[in-house]
Design a protein around this motif. Structure first.
Motif, short mmCIF file in Angstrom:
data_model
loop_
_atom_site.label_atom_id
_atom_site.label_comp_id
_atom_site.label_asym_id
_atom_site.label_seq_id
_atom_site.Cartn_x
_atom_site.Cartn_y
_atom_site.Cartn_z
N GLU A 13 0.87 -1.18 0.00
CA GLU A 13 0.00 0.00 0.00
C GLU A 13 0.91 1.23 0.00
O GLU A 13 1.64 1.50 0.96
CB GLU A 13 -0.95 0.01 1.20
CG GLU A 13 -1.80 1.27 1.35
CD GLU A 13 -2.58 1.61 0.08
OE1 GLU A 13 -2.62 2.80 -0.29
OE2 GLU A 13 -3.14 0.68 -0.55
N THR A 39 0.88 4.49 0.32
CA THR A 39 0.99 5.52 1.36
C THR A 39 1.63 4.97 2.64
O THR A 39 2.36 5.69 3.32
CB THR A 39 -0.40 6.12 1.69
OG1 THR A 39 -1.32 5.07 1.96
CG2 THR A 39 -0.91 6.97 0.54
N ARG A 94 -1.52 14.97 5.17
CA ARG A 94 -2.19 13.68 5.00
C ARG A 94 -3.55 13.86 4.33
O ARG A 94 -3.98 13.02 3.52
CB ARG A 94 -2.34 12.99 6.36
CG ARG A 94 -1.02 12.46 6.91
CD ARG A 94 -1.24 11.60 8.14
NE ARG A 94 -0.01 10.95 8.55
CZ ARG A 94 0.76 11.37 9.56
NH1 ARG A 94 0.39 12.43 10.28
NH2 ARG A 94 1.86 10.73 9.87
N LEU A 95 -4.23 14.93 4.67
CA LEU A 95 -5.53 15.20 4.05
C LEU A 95 -5.37 15.51 2.56
O LEU A 95 -6.16 15.06 1.73
CB LEU A 95 -6.22 16.37 4.77
CG LEU A 95 -7.70 16.60 4.41
CD1 LEU A 95 -8.52 15.36 4.70
CD2 LEU A 95 -8.24 17.79 5.17
N ILE A 135 -3.00 14.36 0.64
CA ILE A 135 -2.71 13.07 -0.01
C ILE A 135 -4.00 12.30 -0.23
O ILE A 135 -4.23 11.71 -1.30
CB ILE A 135 -1.71 12.26 0.84
CG1 ILE A 135 -0.33 12.92 0.78
CG2 ILE A 135 -1.64 10.81 0.37
CD1 ILE A 135 0.68 12.35 1.76
N HIS A 136 -4.88 12.32 0.78
CA HIS A 136 -6.17 11.64 0.65
C HIS A 136 -7.00 12.25 -0.49
O HIS A 136 -7.62 11.53 -1.28
CB HIS A 136 -6.94 11.72 1.97
CG HIS A 136 -8.34 11.21 1.88
ND1 HIS A 136 -8.63 9.86 1.79
CD2 HIS A 136 -9.54 11.86 1.83
CE1 HIS A 136 -9.95 9.70 1.70
NE2 HIS A 136 -10.52 10.89 1.73
N ARG A 137 -6.98 13.57 -0.58
CA ARG A 137 -7.78 14.24 -1.62
C ARG A 137 -7.21 13.98 -3.02
O ARG A 137 -7.97 13.80 -3.97
CB ARG A 137 -7.85 15.74 -1.34
CG ARG A 137 -8.66 16.05 -0.07
CD ARG A 137 -8.89 17.53 0.09
NE ARG A 137 -9.73 18.05 -0.99
CZ ARG A 137 -10.05 19.33 -1.12
NH1 ARG A 137 -9.61 20.22 -0.24
NH2 ARG A 137 -10.81 19.73 -2.11
N GLN A 162 -5.70 11.28 -3.86
CA GLN A 162 -6.12 9.90 -4.14
C GLN A 162 -7.58 9.84 -4.57
O GLN A 162 -7.92 9.21 -5.57
CB GLN A 162 -5.91 9.04 -2.88
CG GLN A 162 -6.31 7.59 -3.05
CD GLN A 162 -5.49 6.88 -4.08
OE1 GLN A 162 -4.26 7.05 -4.11
NE2 GLN A 162 -6.12 6.10 -4.94
N ARG A 163 -8.42 10.51 -3.82
CA ARG A 163 -9.87 10.43 -4.06
C ARG A 163 -10.30 11.20 -5.30
O ARG A 163 -11.16 10.74 -6.07
CB ARG A 163 -10.60 10.96 -2.82
CG ARG A 163 -12.11 10.79 -2.88
CD ARG A 163 -12.76 11.36 -1.63
NE ARG A 163 -14.20 11.24 -1.73
CZ ARG A 163 -14.96 10.52 -0.93
NH1 ARG A 163 -14.40 9.82 0.03
NH2 ARG A 163 -16.26 10.49 -1.08
N CYS A 176 2.96 12.20 -4.50
CA CYS A 176 1.71 11.55 -4.92
C CYS A 176 1.15 12.17 -6.20
O CYS A 176 0.59 11.48 -7.04
CB CYS A 176 0.66 11.65 -3.82
SG CYS A 176 1.00 10.62 -2.39
#
Length: 207
Positions: free
Chosen positions: A67, A69, A96-97, A99-101, A103-104, A158
């Protein structure tokens, strides 16, 4: 690190998730054995290390991580210099947020375009949404030298593999996206980014 380094990274040379891990390794100057993997023919040692048989998979002596991340954050903690995450908890949380965004909002769309199982209609919709989203956020790149920061970070690691693949994704950014285009030009010219590229990735921008 030299002879004491037993790091190995199983990596698909064309996969953007593998690319982001290779970029972190290059940013930190970590000595590592990159093992290219054909997703259609997984090596037995990869299957021993990762029950899901996916890439990227990082093997550090007796530890196997997968994975992307998770691997990136492990590398940040294991090899803290140069840092690719902010020192303070609030800033780290914001990274981290982001990176999540990424990704999403962007990786998920790129994955639809790149997936041969996607329908033509789904691919076209994802391509349009990704182009419009990147164009819309472009002004942000005029404010900082990196993405939402003056310092290179895991967030850039990312994002950049997706931006490198825009020609393969069939996306050409308009002139309104000039700040983003300038960010790409700066970042792609950096030595760590060039060092992170596989032969397959170099071919992606030869047209």
């Amino acid at each position: 690190m030299g002879a004491t380094n037993r790091l190995a990274c199983y990596s698909d040379p064309a996969d953007h998730y593998s690319h982001r891990v290779r970029l972190v390794l290059a940013e930190k100057g970590i000595g590592v054995q990159i093992i290219d993997v054909d997703p259609a023919r997984l090596p037995p040692k990869l299957l021993e290390a990762n029950p899901y048989g996916g890439v990227p998979t990082l093997v550090d002596r007796d530890l196997a991580l997968y994975e992307s991340t998770v691997v990136m954050e492990y590398l940040e903690e294991r090899y803290p210099h140069p840092p690719l995450m902010p020192v303070y908890p609030v800033a780290r949380g914001n990274s981290r947020l982001l990176i999540h965004r990424i990704q999403r909002d962007w990786c998920a769309l790129a994955d639809i375009v790149l997936d041969p199982r996607s329908s033509d209609a789904a691919r076209a919709d994802a391509r349009k949404a990704l182009r419009e989203s990147l164009t819309g956020v472009s002004p942000v790149f005029a404010e900082f030298s990196c993405f939402m920061s003056e310092e290179q970070s895991l967030v850039d690691c990312c994002l950049l593999p997706i931006l490198w693949r825009l020609p393969v994704l069939g996306i050409e950014l308009p002139r309104q996206a000039k700040p983003l285009l300038e960010y790409m030009e700066r970042q792609f010219a950096r030595e760590p980014f060039q060092a992170s590229l596989s032969s397959a990735e170099r071919e992606m921008r030869k047209f």
